[in-house]
Write a protein that holds these residues in place. Structure first.
Motif, short mmCIF file in Angstrom:
data_model
loop_
_atom_site.label_atom_id
_atom_site.label_comp_id
_atom_site.label_asym_id
_atom_site.label_seq_id
_atom_site.Cartn_x
_atom_site.Cartn_y
_atom_site.Cartn_z
N ARG A 99 -5.50 9.15 -2.57
CA ARG A 99 -4.84 8.01 -1.91
C ARG A 99 -5.80 6.82 -1.92
O ARG A 99 -6.96 6.96 -1.54
CB ARG A 99 -4.45 8.37 -0.48
CG ARG A 99 -4.04 7.20 0.40
CD ARG A 99 -3.63 7.71 1.76
NE ARG A 99 -4.13 6.92 2.87
CZ ARG A 99 -4.24 7.35 4.12
NH1 ARG A 99 -3.89 8.59 4.42
NH2 ARG A 99 -4.70 6.57 5.07
N THR A 100 -5.32 5.69 -2.35
CA THR A 100 -6.11 4.46 -2.35
C THR A 100 -5.36 3.42 -1.54
O THR A 100 -4.13 3.28 -1.66
CB THR A 100 -6.31 3.94 -3.78
OG1 THR A 100 -6.92 4.95 -4.57
CG2 THR A 100 -7.21 2.70 -3.77
N GLN A 101 -6.09 2.67 -0.73
CA GLN A 101 -5.44 1.61 0.03
C GLN A 101 -6.29 0.36 -0.01
O GLN A 101 -7.52 0.41 -0.01
CB GLN A 101 -5.14 2.04 1.46
CG GLN A 101 -6.31 2.58 2.23
CD GLN A 101 -5.89 3.34 3.49
OE1 GLN A 101 -4.88 4.05 3.51
NE2 GLN A 101 -6.66 3.20 4.54
N ILE A 102 -5.59 -0.76 -0.08
CA ILE A 102 -6.26 -2.05 -0.21
C ILE A 102 -5.45 -3.11 0.52
O ILE A 102 -4.22 -3.05 0.56
CB ILE A 102 -6.44 -2.42 -1.71
CG1 ILE A 102 -7.34 -3.63 -1.88
CG2 ILE A 102 -5.10 -2.61 -2.40
CD1 ILE A 102 -7.76 -3.87 -3.32
N ALA A 103 -6.15 -4.05 1.13
CA ALA A 103 -5.51 -5.18 1.79
C ALA A 103 -5.81 -6.42 0.94
O ALA A 103 -6.90 -6.99 1.02
CB ALA A 103 -6.06 -5.37 3.21
N THR A 113 -1.52 3.65 -2.34
CA THR A 113 -1.19 4.32 -3.60
C THR A 113 -1.56 5.79 -3.53
O THR A 113 -2.70 6.14 -3.19
CB THR A 113 -1.93 3.66 -4.77
OG1 THR A 113 -1.62 2.26 -4.81
CG2 THR A 113 -1.54 4.31 -6.09
N TYR A 114 -0.60 6.65 -3.87
CA TYR A 114 -0.85 8.09 -3.98
C TYR A 114 -0.75 8.48 -5.45
O TYR A 114 0.24 8.15 -6.13
CB TYR A 114 0.17 8.89 -3.18
CG TYR A 114 -0.01 8.82 -1.68
CD1 TYR A 114 -0.75 9.79 -1.01
CD2 TYR A 114 0.58 7.80 -0.94
CE1 TYR A 114 -0.89 9.73 0.38
CE2 TYR A 114 0.43 7.73 0.44
CZ TYR A 114 -0.31 8.70 1.09
OH TYR A 114 -0.46 8.64 2.45
N GLU A 115 -1.77 9.17 -5.94
CA GLU A 115 -1.77 9.67 -7.31
C GLU A 115 -1.87 11.19 -7.27
O GLU A 115 -2.86 11.74 -6.78
CB GLU A 115 -2.95 9.09 -8.09
CG GLU A 115 -2.94 7.58 -8.20
CD GLU A 115 -4.24 7.04 -8.76
OE1 GLU A 115 -4.42 7.11 -10.00
OE2 GLU A 115 -5.07 6.56 -7.96
N SER A 180 7.43 1.83 -4.77
CA SER A 180 7.47 1.49 -6.19
C SER A 180 8.48 2.33 -6.96
O SER A 180 8.93 1.94 -8.05
CB SER A 180 6.08 1.69 -6.80
OG SER A 180 5.67 3.05 -6.69
N VAL A 181 8.84 3.49 -6.43
CA VAL A 181 9.77 4.40 -7.10
C VAL A 181 10.96 4.64 -6.17
O VAL A 181 10.78 4.96 -4.98
CB VAL A 181 9.08 5.74 -7.43
CG1 VAL A 181 10.08 6.71 -8.07
CG2 VAL A 181 7.90 5.52 -8.34
N ALA A 182 12.15 4.49 -6.70
CA ALA A 182 13.35 4.70 -5.88
C ALA A 182 13.32 6.11 -5.29
O ALA A 182 13.09 7.09 -6.01
CB ALA A 182 14.60 4.51 -6.72
N THR A 219 2.49 8.72 -9.81
CA THR A 219 1.98 7.70 -8.90
C THR A 219 3.11 7.14 -8.05
O THR A 219 4.17 6.77 -8.56
CB THR A 219 1.31 6.54 -9.69
OG1 THR A 219 0.21 7.05 -10.43
CG2 THR A 219 0.83 5.45 -8.74
N LEU A 220 2.87 7.09 -6.77
CA LEU A 220 3.79 6.47 -5.80
C LEU A 220 3.04 5.40 -5.03
O LEU A 220 1.97 5.67 -4.48
CB LEU A 220 4.34 7.52 -4.83
CG LEU A 220 5.12 8.70 -5.40
CD1 LEU A 220 5.41 9.71 -4.30
CD2 LEU A 220 6.42 8.21 -6.05
#
Length: 742
Positions: A99-103, A113-115, A180-182, A219-220
């Motif tokens: 999991r990556t997070q950015i402001a 972001t989850y990969e 990002s993904v339905a 990736t979500l």
């Protein structure tokens, strides 16, 4: 035999100047906090909270027991982002996740972001459920300005945009979330994940089903934004986050530029690395709310608002970092709110990021403000701030004089140490007032007010004389905490007794009792009292008004185990219970002021010893590992000794010169400081010592000359060196020193 920690669940921050996302490094969002009980974490878009947090549930349908809320088993902190890794914690599955997070800069939201990746040899049928708990609520003490939380948060889902939009049912506060993904499914309402958070919030959830072939990834991305004014703003900010702009590159460049200014290079690379992180932490604590102001906040997670006292220390370090704008913005903000709430010259103590002022100011802060505005001018040559604040500075000086109602040069009121009941004539207030009078005298000279300048130059000198006479305890070899009568102390006996109960040193308790007994006959006669040996008795040395003999004696005593512990200077030597980076920092500055660079470096290293003990990449407010996990005034404690004293950089806008008076620690035989912003440009310095010989290389990218000064230990051609003006843009100077700095 035991060992202990006060950080049982380390926290982190994901920030830009608009928002702060705070959670625990396992990827969860536990309730915590004492200002707003259990509400200081989550996503804050000041002046409102947007989310309590978010959690991801993962199922591997091809494994028998893999169904869990994901809890990280590794955390990596970067200046510009956070990363969480999920490996063994997911159970018996070949799927791993990151999991990556950015402001993003300037954004009112975050990207999460989850990969997922299948590292096995068989396909995996997976399901994920991303649950977010919206909790739209106001700041601490908002009710004092008639802002109240609604009874519930309402939520709706727009399927064509994959977007949830939530609103507080009483206020125009909004949250917007998209993916990002339905999703294959969604839900909203009153349900929880692994943590049952408090508040009047509402939950929403995105569910996805997917198959991961061997080696395949998925990736979500989730986009979370908010607004404390309009739904349209929250929605538009959420959509901006979906544009796939290279947010990471933008933030990385920002920090690369930050490192280049006042760039320290020494042989100790660990020290050098922590020095850079202190700059990063300072940036994390910048808060910009257009309608309320921009400035440095005190700390995260408990003090995400603007302070007088904290800022006036911090900004001295910020100037050394070269961030003129942050310094100016913070001083302007404090000035403007002081005019609004006080108007009489008093400087406010704290401003919440909704414009509310719950504390109108301690006496010491008014003096500190005057001094800081002058220091800003001297370092930057930006007179516009002085022009704007001069009318109020004049009121500040008048107000300070009014607090000295018995004309003994010592204004009354609370100082830095806000111990209930000890609102007397405190040493820090007296010292900073003395300094403020001196700075005001110089301000008057700048504006051609000669008579006023002479008046306050004399008042500053008289104040200094009184401090060194009345507040010096020759028997103890220390400066006193306060100036008061026996009757006043007797009335505050319960406060003093409360402090003494924690005292570890029998001789200190005996001394205090002796002091109280021997002064019974004083009545209402005022004199200096060494009450609890608090760290602020350093302040005469910090600003350099202590005579050398007194300074040397006091600094030597305060370098002992009675005052200094494993992680720095105790808040007071009676209890030896707590240490803060500011107490250690003022001690380091005091030592460096009188040429004891080795001792100053020893203290900075004690601060650095706590690096990462609570949060990777941060130094805690309370040493070693509790309080705010990142605190603004650590910038003062690190930057000022190094830039101002070790390298000796002291610009003077009034004299149109840059004074250079290096006093390097003995273990720094090679050191450089590049691109230090001063006046209208920058200077770079490299220092190399072999034996008693020093080579100093100076690059001057300003329009002003450098004046190299000596500390009576520099020898040039066999003669003691005083000072030399250097007009060249680049020069190498070779000299000898009598001995290494103490």
């Amino acid at each position: 035999m035991n060992t202990t920690t006060k950080c049982t669940r380390p926290q982190y921050a994901c920030t830009n100047e608009k928002l702060k996302l705070i959670g625990s490094i396992d990827g969860y969002f536990p309730d915590f906090g004492h200002h707003l009980e259990n509400e200081m974490g989550g996503l804050w878009l000041y002046p409102i909270k947007v989310l309590d947090g978010f959690w991801m549930h993962f199922i591997d349908h091809t494994a028998k027991t893999v169904s869990c809320y994901m809890q990280a088993d590794e955390f990596k902190n970067f200046p510009h982002k956070n990363e969480f890794y999920y490996n063994h914690g997911l159970g018996h599955t070949t799927v791993v996740a990151k999991r990556t997070q950015i402001a993003p800069e300037g954004s009112l939201g975050v990207v999460v972001t989850y990969e997922f990746k299948n590292e096995g040899k068989e396909a995996c049928e997976c399901s994920t459920a991303f649950l977010a708990r919206v909790n739209l609520r106001p700041l601490w003490l908002a009710e004092e300005i008639n802002v109240f939380d609604g009874t519930e948060d309402e939520i709706k889902y727009f399927e064509n945009e994959n977007m949830f939009v939530a609103k507080d049912n009483r206020n125009p506060w909004y949250a917007a979330l998209s993916c990002s993904v339905a999703p294959d499914d969604t839900r909203m309402g009153q349900f929880y994940g692994p943590e049952n958070t408090t508040g009047n919030g509402v939950s929403c959830e995105y569910t996805h089903h997917f198959t991961l072939q061997p080696g395949e990834g998925k990736t979500l991305k989730f986009y979370i934004a908010g607004s404390f004014r309009k739904e349209e703003k929250a929605v538009s900010e959420c959509k901006k986050l979906q544009q796939e702009k290279d947010f990471e590159q933008e933030k990385e460049k920002k920090y690369e530029d930050l490192y280049k200014v006042a760039n320290l290079e020494i042989e100790d690379k660990n020290f050098e690395n922590i020095y850079k992180w202190v700059k990063v932490n300072t940036d994390w604590l910048t808060l910009d709310i257009e309608e309320y102001g921009r400035g440095i906040i005190a700390g995260l997670p408990e003090y995400p608002w603007w302070f007088g006292c904290d800022s006036f220390y911090t900004l001295q370090g910020v100037l050394c970092m070269g961030d003129y704008k942050l310094c100016r913005d913070t001083l302007s903000l404090i000035h403007d709110y002081s005019v609004k709430y006080n108007g009489n010259g008093r400087i406010v103590h704290e401003i919440l990021p909704n414009g509310h002022c719950p504390n109108y100011g301690n006496t010491q802060e008014t003096a500190h403000f005057v001094t800081m505005v002058w220091k800003y001018y001297e370092w930057t040559k930006d007179q516009s701030l002085l022009d704007e604040t001069l009318p109020y500075i004049k009121k500040c000086i008048t107000w300070l004089q009014e607090q000295d109602d018995d004309n003994d040069y010592f204004p009354s009121g609370y100082g830095i140490i806000e111990i209930a009941g000890l609102n007397m004539e405190m040493i820090d207030t007296a010292v900073y007032t003395c300094e403020a009078y001196d700075c005001y005298s110089k301000i008057c000279t700048l504006y051609g007010e000669t008579e006023e300048s002479e008046k306050f130059a004399k008042l500053s000198e008289d104040s200094k004389e009184q401090i060194n006479k009345e507040l010096w305890d020759d028997r103890a070899g220390l400066y006193c905490d306060a100036f008061a009568s026996y009757e006043t102390i007797e009335k505050k006996k319960d406060v003093i007794d409360g402090m003494l109960k924690e005292a570890k040193c029998d001789h200190v308790r005996e001394y205090m009792q002796l002091l109280l007994d021997e002064r019974k006959e004083d009545g209402n006669k005022e004199r200096g009292w060494l009450l609890n040996r608090n760290w602020v008795i350093n302040t005469p040395m910090e600003i350099g008004i202590a005579p050398i003999d007194k300074a040397n004696r006091a600094l030597e005593i305060m370098s002992t185990d009675e005052f200094i512990g494993e992680y720095g200077m105790y808040l007071n030597s009676l209890s030896q219970f707590a240490t803060m980076t500011i107490s250690t920092g003022v001690m380091a500055v005091s030592q460096a002021m009188y040429g004891f660079s080795d001792e100053a470096l020893r203290l900075i290293k004690k601060i650095f010893k706590t690096f990462g003990m609570a949060t990777p990449g941060s130094i805690s407010e309370m040493s070693p590992d509790y309080g705010c996990f990142t605190q603004a005034w650590t910038t003062y404690s690190v930057m000022l000794p190094i830039v101002r004293f070790f390298f000796g950089i002291c610009p003077s806008a009034v004299e149109n010169k840059i004074y250079l008076n290096p006093c390097m620690p003995s273990e720094w035989t090679k050191a450089s400081l590049g691109d230090v912003k001063v006046l209208d440009g920058s200077i770079s310095i490299s220092y190399e010592r072999e034996g008693s010989q020093v080579k100093l290389n100076i690059k001057n990218n300003t329009d002003y000359p450098i004046v190299l000064k000596g500390r009576n230990n520099i020898i040039v051609n066999g003669q003691e060196f005083n000072e030399q003006e250097i007009s060249q843009s680049e020069v190498e100077i070779v000299y000898d020193i009598k001995e290494s700095s103490k």
